[in-house]
Design a protein around this motif. Structure first.
Motif, PDB file in Angstrom:
ATOM      1  N   HIS A  81      66.295 -33.451 -24.078  1.00 16.31           N
ATOM      2  CA  HIS A  81      65.211 -33.660 -23.125  1.00 16.31           C
ATOM      3  C   HIS A  81      65.854 -34.134 -21.819  1.00 16.31           C
ATOM      4  O   HIS A  81      66.421 -35.229 -21.775  1.00 16.31           O
ATOM      5  CB  HIS A  81      64.231 -34.722 -23.628  1.00 16.31           C
ATOM      6  CG  HIS A  81      63.711 -34.464 -25.012  1.00 16.31           C
ATOM      7  ND1 HIS A  81      62.467 -33.924 -25.243  1.00 16.31           N
ATOM      8  CD2 HIS A  81      64.270 -34.676 -26.235  1.00 16.31           C
ATOM      9  CE1 HIS A  81      62.275 -33.818 -26.547  1.00 16.31           C
ATOM     10  NE2 HIS A  81      63.356 -34.278 -27.170  1.00 16.31           N
ATOM     11  N   ARG A 101      57.497 -39.970 -21.856  1.00 20.51           N
ATOM     12  CA  ARG A 101      58.060 -38.884 -22.656  1.00 20.51           C
ATOM     13  C   ARG A 101      58.807 -39.427 -23.877  1.00 20.51           C
ATOM     14  O   ARG A 101      58.702 -38.888 -24.988  1.00 20.51           O
ATOM     15  CB  ARG A 101      58.999 -38.037 -21.803  1.00 20.51           C
ATOM     16  CG  ARG A 101      58.314 -37.194 -20.751  1.00 20.51           C
ATOM     17  CD  ARG A 101      59.325 -36.524 -19.821  1.00 20.51           C
ATOM     18  NE  ARG A 101      60.203 -35.604 -20.552  1.00 20.51           N
ATOM     19  CZ  ARG A 101      61.268 -35.020 -20.012  1.00 20.51           C
ATOM     20  NH1 ARG A 101      61.593 -35.270 -18.735  1.00 20.51           N
ATOM     21  NH2 ARG A 101      62.012 -34.202 -20.718  1.00 20.51           N
ATOM     22  N   LYS A 146      56.328 -40.732 -26.437  1.00 20.23           N
ATOM     23  CA  LYS A 146      55.647 -39.609 -27.088  1.00 20.23           C
ATOM     24  C   LYS A 146      56.492 -39.065 -28.244  1.00 20.23           C
ATOM     25  O   LYS A 146      55.975 -38.762 -29.327  1.00 20.23           O
ATOM     26  CB  LYS A 146      55.360 -38.504 -26.083  1.00 20.23           C
ATOM     27  CG  LYS A 146      54.598 -37.323 -26.661  1.00 20.23           C
ATOM     28  CD  LYS A 146      54.291 -36.276 -25.600  1.00 20.23           C
ATOM     29  CE  LYS A 146      53.530 -35.088 -26.197  1.00 20.23           C
ATOM     30  NZ  LYS A 146      53.231 -34.066 -25.150  1.00 20.23           N
TER      31      LYS A 146
END
Length: 266
Positions: free
Chosen positions: A239, A256, A259
């Motif tokens: 990521h 992010r 999550k």
């Protein structure tokens, strides 16, 4: 929420940790960067509460309220985390780690495959002894790791950290987290973190079987190695976010990361 607690380990040492996020939420043990402390977990608090995640943020030996351990390794700290999880009544958990904490997180997955369900390294230290890592990492990164064995660099790093702390706003999260890492100057915590970062990790970082979600800034020292690392794993993903080593603290990046924490397997 900052619920700081301390447990006594089997060998008599103390392990200090703080709890953030949703009480009794999905358990994530968070391992801070080498220059920080358990208080670094506070940055995840609001997002973790919204997402049903509990962040258990620890002090490594010699940092904050945790007892020193002169012979510590990446793998030995995994044994401490197992005792912590046992004491808290946690069976399986996710482990996330920032910078040098990323190496400790991978070590926990290697040492405790029956307990760690997923790993989230964030701008992780690079396993620089890996031939692929050495080949693709910038020269500045390779030289930086090579220099970490020298006491002079460790002393400079501590001096630089102290100047940074003095420049930060009084009471800010970063200042508190960095200051807490200096709570035991006799323990040489920063020196030990640097020594470990430049040493062999002591396990095969490509053999982790759990899902590994690697977060990296596109200007971080580990960025170039990240895709190679992910491909070497059974279940690895990268990521990418904008910025360098400290830019994981941006609100959208924190969202992010949390999550992924919330969706990770247990």
């Amino acid at each position: 929420m900052n619920d700081t607690q301390t447990i006594t380990l089997a060998d008599g040492r103390k392990l200090c940790f703080a709890r953030y996020g949703a009480p009794k939420g999905k358990p994530v043990i968070y391992l801070c960067g080498g220059g920080m402390s358990r208080l670094d977990g506070e940055q995840f608090d609001s997002e973790a509460r919204r997402s049903g995640v509990e962040i258990i943020s620890t002090d490594r030996p010699g940092c904050g309220g945790s007892s020193p351990e002169p012979t510590r390794t990446f793998l030995s700290y995994a044994d401490d985390l197992k005792q912590l999880a046992d004491r808290l009544g946690i069976g399986r958990f996710v482990v996330a780690g920032m910078s040098n904490g990323g190496a400790f997180a991978m070590a926990a997955a290697a040492r405790l495959p029956e307990r760690v369900s997923a790993v989230i390294p964030i701008n992780s230290s690079t396993p620089i002894r890996d031939p692929v890592a050495r080949k693709v990492s910038p020269l500045s990164v390779r030289l930086g790791y090579a220099a970490m064995k020298y006491d002079l660099l460790a002393r400079y790093a501590q001096w630089s950290r102290n100047r940074i702390i003095e420049s930060l706003e009084a009471g800010s999260r970063v200042r508190r987290a960095m200051s807490e890492a200096n709570a035991q100057p006799q323990a040489s915590y920063i020196k030990e973190e640097m020594r470990l970062a430049g040493s062999p990790w002591g396990f095969d970082h490509t053999a982790i079987t759990q899902p590994v979600d690697i977060f990296t800034g596109d200007r971080d020292g580990g960025y170039r190695y990240s895709p190679f690392w992910a491909r070497s794993l059974r279940s690895g993903r990268v990521h990418v976010f904008a910025g360098g080593h400290g830019d994981y603290t941006a609100p959208d990046v924190i969202a992010r990361i949390v999550k992924v924490m919330a969706s990770a397997l247990l």
